[in-house]
Design an enzyme around this catalytic site. Structure first.
Site, short mmCIF file in Angstrom:
data_model
loop_
_atom_site.label_atom_id
_atom_site.label_comp_id
_atom_site.label_asym_id
_atom_site.label_seq_id
_atom_site.Cartn_x
_atom_site.Cartn_y
_atom_site.Cartn_z
N GLU A 166 0.79 -1.23 0.00
CA GLU A 166 0.00 0.00 0.00
C GLU A 166 0.83 1.28 0.00
O GLU A 166 0.78 2.06 0.98
CB GLU A 166 -0.96 0.02 1.20
CG GLU A 166 -1.93 -1.15 1.24
CD GLU A 166 -3.03 -0.99 2.28
OE1 GLU A 166 -3.04 0.03 2.99
OE2 GLU A 166 -3.90 -1.87 2.35
N GLU A 362 -5.17 -8.71 1.27
CA GLU A 362 -5.81 -8.34 2.54
C GLU A 362 -7.29 -8.11 2.33
O GLU A 362 -7.69 -7.45 1.37
CB GLU A 362 -5.24 -7.04 3.12
CG GLU A 362 -3.87 -7.13 3.70
CD GLU A 362 -3.39 -5.80 4.30
OE1 GLU A 362 -4.23 -4.98 4.72
OE2 GLU A 362 -2.17 -5.59 4.32
C1 FCB Z 1 -4.23 -1.98 5.69
C2 FCB Z 1 -2.83 -2.31 6.15
C3 FCB Z 1 -2.78 -3.36 7.23
C4 FCB Z 1 -3.91 -3.22 8.22
C5 FCB Z 1 -5.23 -3.10 7.52
C6 FCB Z 1 -6.41 -3.00 8.44
O1 FCB Z 1 -4.25 -0.71 5.17
O2 FCB Z 1 -2.06 -2.76 5.07
O3 FCB Z 1 -1.52 -3.30 7.82
O4 FCB Z 1 -3.65 -2.20 9.09
O5 FCB Z 1 -5.21 -1.99 6.67
#
Ligand code: FCB
Length: 460
Positions: A166, A362
């Site tokens: 990110e 994620e």
């Molecule tokens: C993302 C991050 C991760 C975590 C999630 C909830 O932006 O990559 O580390 O904090 O959000």
């Protein structure tokens, strides 16, 4: 609800990040990172929480890997702490730092779990932070050196290498809104950081390939940007602007050969982009084998001359865009639950940037889990039906994208463990496994058992 089956070899797993779980902040020669500094700065992180101990995963990794095996995970995405490998960010590598990841990788492989490495999940060595962090072009060069050194030790056993997690957050939250480390609020710095992060990716990818890496990628958090009113031209223009600043500023240089004109024009109103040098775009555009997608919620915008804009996180949108407040049901982060956004996002990326396999690196939700009967060591059970509903909805959405032809290779839930949620500290719990921070006891929540079942059936 109907039952669904995922493609054969679909990669099921979970994700974490070094600073959020490892603890052991001073062990075995680890140097300080910008998150150590930031979390110690009063007012930056909820109740002054830090990652000093976190889930103590550094010492408990064997137990955690055993838990992953019990749940049937096929893949585990973790990040490597640069300050463990090069405590000052440059210079000689610290073998004891590499030893930890060596042990972790061996433990995973012994259980048949594929390691997926993230080289940078926000914990920049502080001494590089002192020299301007990602606003300094040299940081990109140093990142490639670190990547090569890490590959040199683990490359014989780790197949999947991703560079950054990110970069949107690193650049815009770190240097724009200041909500993340290093906590600066300077729009010009934010755009400079965007480019140097992408450059760092390009240089590291090149170094990894030269060393023999076969699967190289990057993880983004692209936004599903939606208009408040689908028939409004002003809202469509707001979508275009926000999409440019959040998505195309990363996706186009990575996958379409260079920065989009309209985005460069917007950036140019804030800072002359002289930091983009000849050859940079070509380097950044070198093919990748995998694009990691992190998705949590959609973004709704409207075009309004009196719109408050997105603040430092979206430089130059004030007086043009209104970001709509999320509407319920919300997670404990105050984030909207909209699984359809994941389908739209995956389809859009597959359509506009065809040819690169996608992996959900994620997806998950924080909820104020209420542990059941407490025992001295921690709760005996955690019934997190809201998290199960969130995950099930998003898995259905991911399946929908696959059935529409998206080349989606797997799904990694965020997160394996409750952990240090950046500026929110430990108050937000994302884990499918509960962590009692006093005893460090791990208790799989109902969602973990549910996920175990999903994996064993390869479907819902
Ligand atoms: C993302 C991050 C991760 C975590 C999630 C909830 O932006 O990559 O580390 O904090 O959000």
């Amino acid at each position: 609800m109907s039952s669904l089956r995922f493609p054969e070899n679909f990669l099921w797993g979970a994700a974490t990040a070094a600073y959020q779980i490892e603890g052991a902040a001073r062990d075995d020669g680890r140097g300080p990172s910008i998150w150590d500094t930031f979390s110690r700065t009063p007012g930056r992180v909820h109740q002054g929480h830090t990652g000093d101990v976190a889930c103590d995963h550094y010492h408990r990794y064997a137990e955690d890997v055993a838990l992953m095996a019990e749940l049937g995970l096929r893949a585990y995405r973790f990040s490597i702490a640069w300050p463990r490998i090069q405590p000052d960010g440059t210079g000689p590598v610290n073998p004891r730092g590499l030893d930890f990841y060596d042990r972790l990788v061996d433990a995973l492989l012994a259980r048949g779990i594929d390691p997926i490495v993230t080289l940078y999940h926000w914990d920049l060595p502080q001494s590089l932070g002192d020299r301007g962090g990602w606003t300094n072009r040299d940081t990109a060069e140093h990142f490639a050196t670190y990547a090569a050194a890490t590959y040199g030790r683990l490359g014989d056993r780790v197949d999947v290498w991703t560079t950054l997690n990110e970069p949107w957050c690193s650049a815009y939250l770190g240097y724009g809104s200041g909500v993340h480390a290093p906590g600066e609020q300077d729009p010009a710095a934010a755009f400079t950081a965007v480019h140097h992060l992408l450059l760092g990716h390009g240089l590291a990818a090149r170094a990894l390939r030269a060393a023999g890496a076969r699967t190289v990628g990057i993880t983004l958090n692209p936004a599903d940007v939606r208009p408040a009113d689908g028939s409004s031209a002003a809202d469509a223009a707001a979508v275009r602007l926000v999409d440019g600043l959040h998505n195309r500023i990363f996706l186009d240089p990575l996958l379409a050969g260079g920065y989009p004109e309209d985005v460069l024009e917007h950036v140019g109103r804030i800072v002359e982009p002289t930091f983009v040098r000849d050859g940079d775009e070509k380097l950044i555009a070198a093919p990748i084998d995998l694009l990691g997608i992190n998705y949590y919620q959609p973004t709704y915008v409207a075009g309004r001359p009196d719109g408050a804009g997105g603040g430092g996180a979206y430089p130059g949108t004030d007086g043009a865009v209104e970001f709509l407040p999320p509407v319920g049901p919300l997670t404990d982060m105050g984030w909207m639950v909209e699984p359809a956004g994941l389908t739209r996002l995956l389809e859009r990326i597959a359509t506009d940037y065809p040819g690169v396999p996608l992996l959900i690196t994620e997806n998950g939700a924080a909820y104020p889990d209420k542990p059941g009967v407490d025992s001295p060591g921690g709760p005996s059970q955690v019934l997190d039906t809201d998290r199960i509903a969130y995950l099930e909805g998003h898995l259905r959405a991911a399946h929908e994208a696959i059935s529409r032809g998206v080349d989606l290779r797997g799904y990694l839930v965020w997160s394996l463990l409750d952990n240090f949620e950046w500026a929110e500290g430990y108050r937000r719990r994302f884990g499918i496994v509960h962590v009692d921070y006093l005893t460090q006891r791990r208790t799989p929540k109902s969602s973990a058992r549910w996920y175990q079942e999903v994996i064993s059936r390869n479907g819902l």
